[in-house]
Design a protein around this motif. Sequence first.
Motif, mmCIF file in Angstrom:
data_model
loop_
_atom_site.group_PDB
_atom_site.id
_atom_site.type_symbol
_atom_site.label_atom_id
_atom_site.label_comp_id
_atom_site.label_asym_id
_atom_site.label_seq_id
_atom_site.Cartn_x
_atom_site.Cartn_y
_atom_site.Cartn_z
ATOM 1 N N TYR A 1 17.620 -4.938 -13.751
ATOM 2 C CA TYR A 1 16.362 -4.383 -13.223
ATOM 3 C C TYR A 1 16.253 -4.550 -11.711
ATOM 4 C CZ TYR A 1 15.760 -5.750 -18.082
ATOM 5 O OH TYR A 1 15.963 -5.962 -19.411
ATOM 6 N N PRO A 2 17.231 -4.034 -10.939
ATOM 7 C CA PRO A 2 17.169 -4.271 -9.494
ATOM 8 C C PRO A 2 15.856 -3.767 -8.880
ATOM 9 C CG PRO A 2 18.780 -2.555 -10.044
ATOM 10 C CD PRO A 2 18.372 -3.204 -11.330
ATOM 11 N N LEU A 3 15.306 -2.689 -9.419
ATOM 12 C CA LEU A 3 14.092 -2.141 -8.801
ATOM 13 C C LEU A 3 12.838 -2.930 -9.152
ATOM 14 C CD1 LEU A 3 14.811 1.644 -9.074
ATOM 15 C CD2 LEU A 3 14.406 0.365 -6.985
ATOM 16 N N ASP A 4 12.863 -3.636 -10.281
ATOM 17 C CA ASP A 4 11.699 -4.460 -10.622
ATOM 18 C C ASP A 4 11.480 -5.557 -9.588
ATOM 19 O OD1 ASP A 4 11.254 -3.010 -12.882
ATOM 20 O OD2 ASP A 4 11.835 -4.558 -14.312
ATOM 21 N N ALA A 5 12.519 -5.823 -8.770
ATOM 22 C CA ALA A 5 12.404 -6.900 -7.786
ATOM 23 C C ALA A 5 11.354 -6.573 -6.721
ATOM 24 C CB ALA A 5 13.753 -7.159 -7.125
ATOM 25 N N ILE A 6 10.999 -5.305 -6.598
ATOM 26 C CA ILE A 6 9.983 -4.926 -5.619
ATOM 27 C C ILE A 6 8.794 -4.326 -6.364
ATOM 28 C CG2 ILE A 6 9.491 -3.511 -3.587
ATOM 29 C CD1 ILE A 6 12.666 -3.341 -3.368
ATOM 30 N N GLY A 7 7.679 -5.047 -6.364
ATOM 31 C CA GLY A 7 6.502 -4.547 -7.070
ATOM 32 C C GLY A 7 6.012 -3.253 -6.428
ATOM 33 N N HIS A 8 5.499 -2.338 -7.217
ATOM 34 C CA HIS A 8 4.918 -1.079 -6.712
ATOM 35 C C HIS A 8 5.868 -0.312 -5.803
ATOM 36 C CE1 HIS A 8 1.003 -1.989 -8.371
ATOM 37 N NE2 HIS A 8 1.023 -3.169 -7.802
ATOM 38 N N TRP A 9 7.182 -0.316 -6.121
ATOM 39 C CA TRP A 9 8.085 0.412 -5.221
ATOM 40 C C TRP A 9 7.774 1.895 -5.229
ATOM 41 C CZ3 TRP A 9 11.119 4.220 -7.300
ATOM 42 C CH2 TRP A 9 11.404 4.145 -8.661
ATOM 43 N N ASN A 10 7.043 2.349 -6.234
ATOM 44 C CA ASN A 10 6.713 3.776 -6.287
ATOM 45 C C ASN A 10 5.766 4.197 -5.164
ATOM 46 O OD1 ASN A 10 4.644 2.303 -7.420
ATOM 47 N ND2 ASN A 10 4.183 3.775 -9.031
ATOM 48 N N ARG A 11 5.178 3.217 -4.447
ATOM 49 C CA ARG A 11 4.300 3.570 -3.338
ATOM 50 C C ARG A 11 5.071 4.024 -2.106
ATOM 51 N NH1 ARG A 11 0.401 -1.696 -3.752
ATOM 52 N NH2 ARG A 11 -0.946 -0.945 -5.422
ATOM 53 N N MET A 12 6.411 3.815 -2.163
ATOM 54 C CA MET A 12 7.253 4.143 -1.026
ATOM 55 C C MET A 12 7.270 5.640 -0.726
ATOM 56 S SD MET A 12 10.983 2.486 -1.057
ATOM 57 C CE MET A 12 11.583 3.793 -2.111
ATOM 58 N N TYR A 13 7.055 6.434 -1.777
ATOM 59 C CA TYR A 13 7.247 7.871 -1.624
ATOM 60 C C TYR A 13 6.016 8.607 -1.096
ATOM 61 C CZ TYR A 13 11.765 7.541 -3.856
ATOM 62 O OH TYR A 13 13.059 7.235 -4.138
ATOM 63 N N GLY A 14 5.023 7.865 -0.653
ATOM 64 C CA GLY A 14 3.907 8.507 0.021
ATOM 65 C C GLY A 14 2.814 8.995 -0.914
ATOM 66 N N PRO A 15 1.768 9.523 -0.315
ATOM 67 C CA PRO A 15 0.558 9.849 -1.073
ATOM 68 C C PRO A 15 0.731 10.956 -2.109
ATOM 69 C CG PRO A 15 0.355 10.536 1.236
ATOM 70 C CD PRO A 15 1.608 9.738 1.133
ATOM 71 N N ARG A 16 1.729 11.836 -1.933
ATOM 72 C CA ARG A 16 1.883 12.903 -2.924
ATOM 73 C C ARG A 16 2.704 12.474 -4.128
ATOM 74 N NH1 ARG A 16 3.075 18.729 -0.293
ATOM 75 N NH2 ARG A 16 2.682 19.330 -2.458
ATOM 76 N N PHE B 1 0.854 -1.195 0.000
ATOM 77 C CA PHE B 1 0.000 0.000 0.000
ATOM 78 C C PHE B 1 0.884 1.237 0.000
ATOM 79 C CE2 PHE B 1 0.424 -1.911 4.199
ATOM 80 C CZ PHE B 1 1.117 -0.930 4.866
ATOM 81 N N VAL B 2 0.266 2.390 -0.196
ATOM 82 C CA VAL B 2 1.022 3.638 -0.239
ATOM 83 C C VAL B 2 1.524 3.951 1.160
ATOM 84 C CG1 VAL B 2 0.914 6.088 -0.748
ATOM 85 C CG2 VAL B 2 -0.373 4.471 -2.146
ATOM 86 N N LEU B 3 2.851 4.081 1.311
ATOM 87 C CA LEU B 3 3.418 4.377 2.626
ATOM 88 C C LEU B 3 3.166 5.841 2.971
ATOM 89 C CD1 LEU B 3 6.826 2.459 2.450
ATOM 90 C CD2 LEU B 3 4.626 1.691 3.349
ATOM 91 N N PRO B 4 3.152 6.168 4.270
ATOM 92 C CA PRO B 4 2.965 7.569 4.646
ATOM 93 C C PRO B 4 4.104 8.440 4.105
ATOM 94 C CG PRO B 4 2.838 6.117 6.562
ATOM 95 C CD PRO B 4 3.284 5.273 5.411
ATOM 96 N N GLY B 5 3.809 9.708 3.908
ATOM 97 C CA GLY B 5 4.765 10.602 3.269
ATOM 98 C C GLY B 5 6.068 10.791 4.025
ATOM 99 N N TRP B 6 6.083 10.535 5.357
ATOM 100 C CA TRP B 6 7.303 10.814 6.115
ATOM 101 C C TRP B 6 8.324 9.692 6.032
ATOM 102 C CZ3 TRP B 6 7.651 6.830 9.426
ATOM 103 C CH2 TRP B 6 6.449 6.253 9.879
#
Lengths: 245, 443
Positions: free
Chosen positions: B294-309, B255-260
Amino acid sequence: MKVAFLGATRGMGRSLSRLMAARGDDVFLLGRDVADLERSARDLEARAGRGSVGAAPCDLEKPGGFAAALDAAEARLGGLDAVVVTAGDFARQEELERDVERARRLLEVDFTNTVVFCEHARRRLLARGGGTLAVFSSVAGERGRKPVILYGAAKAGLSRYLEGLDHKFRAQGLRTVCVKPGFVKTSMTDGLRPPPFAGDPDDVARDVLGAIDRGRPVVYAPPIWRWIMLAIRMLPRFVMRRIGF
Amino acid sequence: MNAGSEGTLSGWGRVPVAGREVRSEDLEALTRDAVLCRGLGRSYGDSSLPPPGHPVVAATPLADRILAFDPATGNLRAEAGLSLRALNRSFLPRGFYSPVTPGTQMITLGGMVAADVHGKNHHRDGCFGAHVTRLRMRVADGRIVECAPDREAELFRATLGGMGLTGHILEVECRLVRVPSPWVLTETERIHDIDRFIEGLKEAGSRWPHTVGWIDCLSRGPLMGRGILMKGRWAEPHEAPRGVPVPRRRPSVPFVLPGWVVNRWTVRAFNAVYYRRHVPAVRRAVVHPESFFYPLDAIGHWNRMYGPRGFTQYQCVLPESAGRGAARRFLELLTRRGGASMLCVIKDCGPEGIGLLSFPRPGISIALDIPIHDETQSLVDALNELVIAEGGRVYLAKDQLTRPEHFRAMEPRLAAWTCIRRKWDPEGRLRSAQSVRLLGDRP
């Protein structure tokens, strides 16, 4: 395995035919649009890296051509171990309610003509001492539901037919596999809002191939839909009248 | 999909606009009235997003058939929605791989052409476009046109890196490369500062086909630009394990991690651990190509790490003419402005390709993730002003926040490209959220 495949150009059929070709099954494609079939045939050849894939026209709206299409498949494959049917018609309930002629066509394709095609396939497989007949029905046939009344009715009829075939002919070597996909994200369902547990065609194809190999008479895909539909079948009528699902 | 809530679409940076996808296997039918195609949505900013006046994009990933492959030459023709992952997984066991690959394989062939992607081997093999032999396109007036380096050459060159704005790409023909084994031999090396890093990249580039660096862009002073330099080449059969690497199932950010979660201190800690864990200073290994490329492809949806914005990725190239100090000046500005970035990737680029608007040019490319905050726009403005002063440019496939006047100042090639684009689309029918923002297309 020598497989005649009706409906391999799109959706779950495309995924399933790729899995089969990739593991070395001989696949023969049947479908409406010859140019489109040829493109899918080339795709399967390139992905499998060997062999050549044949194709012949076959239109579920034209039952007169079924025998010739299956003849072509048998001749090219030099036998027949399995027939897979993923083709079918789909339209939203609102559209079918508005247009009776459209509804008649869908019922004819998804029930009458699919059954007629299966009858041709059944005879051929039995004449060879058996084989697998895998047909895509739908969870829509499990209960009369508001969003899929007509489509669901046709699929309910198809599921019953396949169940009967299994009862009568399994002992003679005909393995009938009735596939009941839940909501799967394909071009057929594009524009519909996916419910939770919506499936991916490649995952569905893997489940279905496993069921074909084991000869399971009924397979829900993704598997969780077995339990969802169990719950829905148990809902009392007064609840079904109130919910939109 | 990066489809956000109902009725919105976003790029990989997860900043949504109003829009929806229409999907079909039949790309010819799908593109008849489309103003923009979208593949797997891995461009970070708004290049795959529809213009506000026509909030629908033609989604290509279902058009994924391979139409021809010749094992004698490696020539491949496929529909534009074929993913690089499907391509690599089909052909690696047979000894072929994509000639150029970006840092993700969740990208379509059409997207690879539209962004004219580059990879760790840019210094040697150029952009993907250098290996494309033919394109089948639906142009703005509805016609279907084949183009190649020697056929409708202007259209071809304007389409490589043209962000899908010159016509809809229907089919791509390219040349795969033969690889000696399905494994990659890597050498990684710890580097202490930015100047040494740039020397290291140059030096490694003469011996290794694939090179890239990760730098800690929060370290300052004498340690500024410390990081890890990665080098790789396809392993020879005698160096490789027996058998074919098996694709792994990947974990996912659920899920989307908190922004902090991603802030200056967590990033600093991550960077320090990543750097210090690398012992000894030079390591060799034979690895799965997916974990090398593709080291980052190893984690699905890594873009959710950066929070809701969400976040933006900033990637620029600083040309050789700017001198060796340019990268240091860039990092100094970045650390002064406190731009925390978990991921900062540095790579030396080879000669410019034939794509009229392609990103790479000889020099140093730097890419970093920036979480969206209130100051992000002014940070990007400041970075852009420095890049303009150094004579560099930014990568459209990443961009979300560049101002049109900044882009014009970076792109002396824009006029020539626009001229060809207008010839094929006089009414300006094909457009994207990005082209509205940057090129002044009608909404």
